[in-house]
Scaffold this motif. Structure first.
Motif, PDB file in Angstrom:
ATOM      1  N   GLN A   1      54.190  18.346  72.152  1.00  0.00           N
ATOM      2  CA  GLN A   1      52.959  18.534  71.380  1.00  0.00           C
ATOM      3  C   GLN A   1      51.764  17.954  72.124  1.00  0.00           C
ATOM      4  O   GLN A   1      50.696  18.574  72.203  1.00  0.00           O
ATOM      5  N   LEU A   2      51.927  16.769  72.668  1.00  0.00           N
ATOM      6  CA  LEU A   2      50.848  16.126  73.413  1.00  0.00           C
ATOM      7  C   LEU A   2      50.501  16.922  74.670  1.00  0.00           C
ATOM      8  O   LEU A   2      49.321  17.111  74.997  1.00  0.00           O
ATOM      9  N   LEU A   3      51.509  17.426  75.350  1.00  0.00           N
ATOM     10  CA  LEU A   3      51.289  18.238  76.543  1.00  0.00           C
ATOM     11  C   LEU A   3      50.548  19.532  76.197  1.00  0.00           C
ATOM     12  O   LEU A   3      49.610  19.936  76.900  1.00  0.00           O
ATOM     13  N   ALA A   4      50.943  20.182  75.122  1.00  0.00           N
ATOM     14  CA  ALA A   4      50.290  21.435  74.716  1.00  0.00           C
ATOM     15  C   ALA A   4      48.829  21.204  74.350  1.00  0.00           C
ATOM     16  O   ALA A   4      47.942  21.965  74.761  1.00  0.00           O
ATOM     17  N   ALA A   5      48.568  20.164  73.586  1.00  0.00           N
ATOM     18  CA  ALA A   5      47.186  19.864  73.191  1.00  0.00           C
ATOM     19  C   ALA A   5      46.336  19.494  74.400  1.00  0.00           C
ATOM     20  O   ALA A   5      45.174  19.899  74.506  1.00  0.00           O
ATOM     21  N   SER A   6      46.916  18.750  75.320  1.00  0.00           N
ATOM     22  CA  SER A   6      46.194  18.361  76.531  1.00  0.00           C
ATOM     23  C   SER A   6      45.918  19.574  77.421  1.00  0.00           C
ATOM     24  O   SER A   6      44.837  19.679  78.024  1.00  0.00           O
ATOM     25  N   ALA A   7      46.866  20.492  77.501  1.00  0.00           N
ATOM     26  CA  ALA A   7      46.675  21.711  78.287  1.00  0.00           C
ATOM     27  C   ALA A   7      45.571  22.566  77.683  1.00  0.00           C
ATOM     28  O   ALA A   7      44.749  23.155  78.402  1.00  0.00           O
ATOM     29  N   TRP A   8      45.530  22.638  76.381  1.00  0.00           N
ATOM     30  CA  TRP A   8      44.499  23.404  75.679  1.00  0.00           C
ATOM     31  C   TRP A   8      43.122  22.801  75.970  1.00  0.00           C
ATOM     32  O   TRP A   8      42.174  23.518  76.299  1.00  0.00           O
ATOM     33  N   LEU A   9      43.016  21.489  75.886  1.00  0.00           N
ATOM     34  CA  LEU A   9      41.754  20.808  76.179  1.00  0.00           C
ATOM     35  C   LEU A   9      41.353  21.010  77.644  1.00  0.00           C
ATOM     36  O   LEU A   9      40.190  21.306  77.948  1.00  0.00           O
ATOM     37  N   THR A  10      42.303  20.903  78.554  1.00  0.00           N
ATOM     38  CA  THR A  10      42.027  21.096  79.974  1.00  0.00           C
ATOM     39  C   THR A  10      41.543  22.524  80.239  1.00  0.00           C
ATOM     40  O   THR A  10      40.617  22.743  81.026  1.00  0.00           O
ATOM     41  N   ALA A  11      42.151  23.492  79.585  1.00  0.00           N
ATOM     42  CA  ALA A  11      41.739  24.887  79.752  1.00  0.00           C
ATOM     43  C   ALA A  11      40.305  25.096  79.267  1.00  0.00           C
ATOM     44  O   ALA A  11      39.521  25.808  79.904  1.00  0.00           O
ATOM     45  N   ASN A  12      39.957  24.481  78.150  1.00  0.00           N
ATOM     46  CA  ASN A  12      38.594  24.604  77.636  1.00  0.00           C
ATOM     47  C   ASN A  12      37.586  24.001  78.597  1.00  0.00           C
ATOM     48  O   ASN A  12      36.535  24.578  78.861  1.00  0.00           O
ATOM     49  N   ILE A  13      37.899  22.845  79.125  1.00  0.00           N
ATOM     50  CA  ILE A  13      36.985  22.169  80.048  1.00  0.00           C
ATOM     51  C   ILE A  13      36.873  22.958  81.352  1.00  0.00           C
ATOM     52  O   ILE A  13      35.778  23.145  81.894  1.00  0.00           O
ATOM     53  N   SER A  14      37.994  23.445  81.865  1.00  0.00           N
ATOM     54  CA  SER A  14      37.953  24.185  83.125  1.00  0.00           C
ATOM     55  C   SER A  14      37.239  25.525  82.969  1.00  0.00           C
ATOM     56  O   SER A  14      36.638  26.013  83.925  1.00  0.00           O
ATOM     57  N   ALA A  15      37.291  26.123  81.784  1.00  0.00           N
ATOM     58  CA  ALA A  15      36.575  27.382  81.558  1.00  0.00           C
ATOM     59  C   ALA A  15      35.072  27.177  81.698  1.00  0.00           C
ATOM     60  O   ALA A  15      34.371  28.022  82.266  1.00  0.00           O
ATOM     61  N   ILE A  16      34.570  26.065  81.225  1.00  0.00           N
ATOM     62  CA  ILE A  16      33.143  25.764  81.358  1.00  0.00           C
ATOM     63  C   ILE A  16      32.809  25.484  82.822  1.00  0.00           C
ATOM     64  O   ILE A  16      31.823  25.982  83.350  1.00  0.00           O
ATOM     65  N   ALA A  17      33.620  24.705  83.480  1.00  0.00           N
ATOM     66  CA  ALA A  17      33.366  24.354  84.884  1.00  0.00           C
ATOM     67  C   ALA A  17      33.499  25.579  85.787  1.00  0.00           C
ATOM     68  O   ALA A  17      32.693  25.763  86.696  1.00  0.00           O
ATOM     69  N   ALA A  18      34.484  26.429  85.539  1.00  0.00           N
ATOM     70  CA  ALA A  18      34.707  27.605  86.379  1.00  0.00           C
ATOM     71  C   ALA A  18      33.547  28.575  86.265  1.00  0.00           C
ATOM     72  O   ALA A  18      33.117  29.144  87.267  1.00  0.00           O
TER      73      ALA A  18
END
Length: 78
Positions: free
Chosen positions: A54-71
């Motif tokens: 659960q922690l890994l999934a939530a962290s991956a979701w957050l990382t994807a959101n942040i990387s979408a803005i940066a990309a």
């Protein structure tokens, strides 16, 4: 009259800034949801492998959101 309508229908080629993209409801909603998910996992404690997933999934979701803005910022630069 006709020129007013034509000018109103012309869209800007300007790419939204990083802040403008971050303030969109879609990005804010997903980011807040992932942060709440991380918070709930930490609040209830990690006592099994499922909690780690659960922690890994939530962290991956957050990382994807942040990387979408940066990309998008990197892609928009000439």
């Amino acid at each position: 009259m006709l020129t007013d309508n034509v000018q109103a229908n012309v869209t800007s080629n300007r790419t939204p800034s990083r802040l403008e993209r971050m303030l969109r409801i879609e990005w804010l909603g997903q980011t807040i949801a992932s942060l709440c998910w991380i918070g709930s996992v930490l609040a209830y404690g990690i006592s099994s492998n499922g909690d780690w997933l659960q922690l890994l999934a939530a962290s991956a979701w957050l990382t994807a959101n942040i990387s979408a803005i940066a990309a998008n910022e990197v892609e928009s630069k000439p």
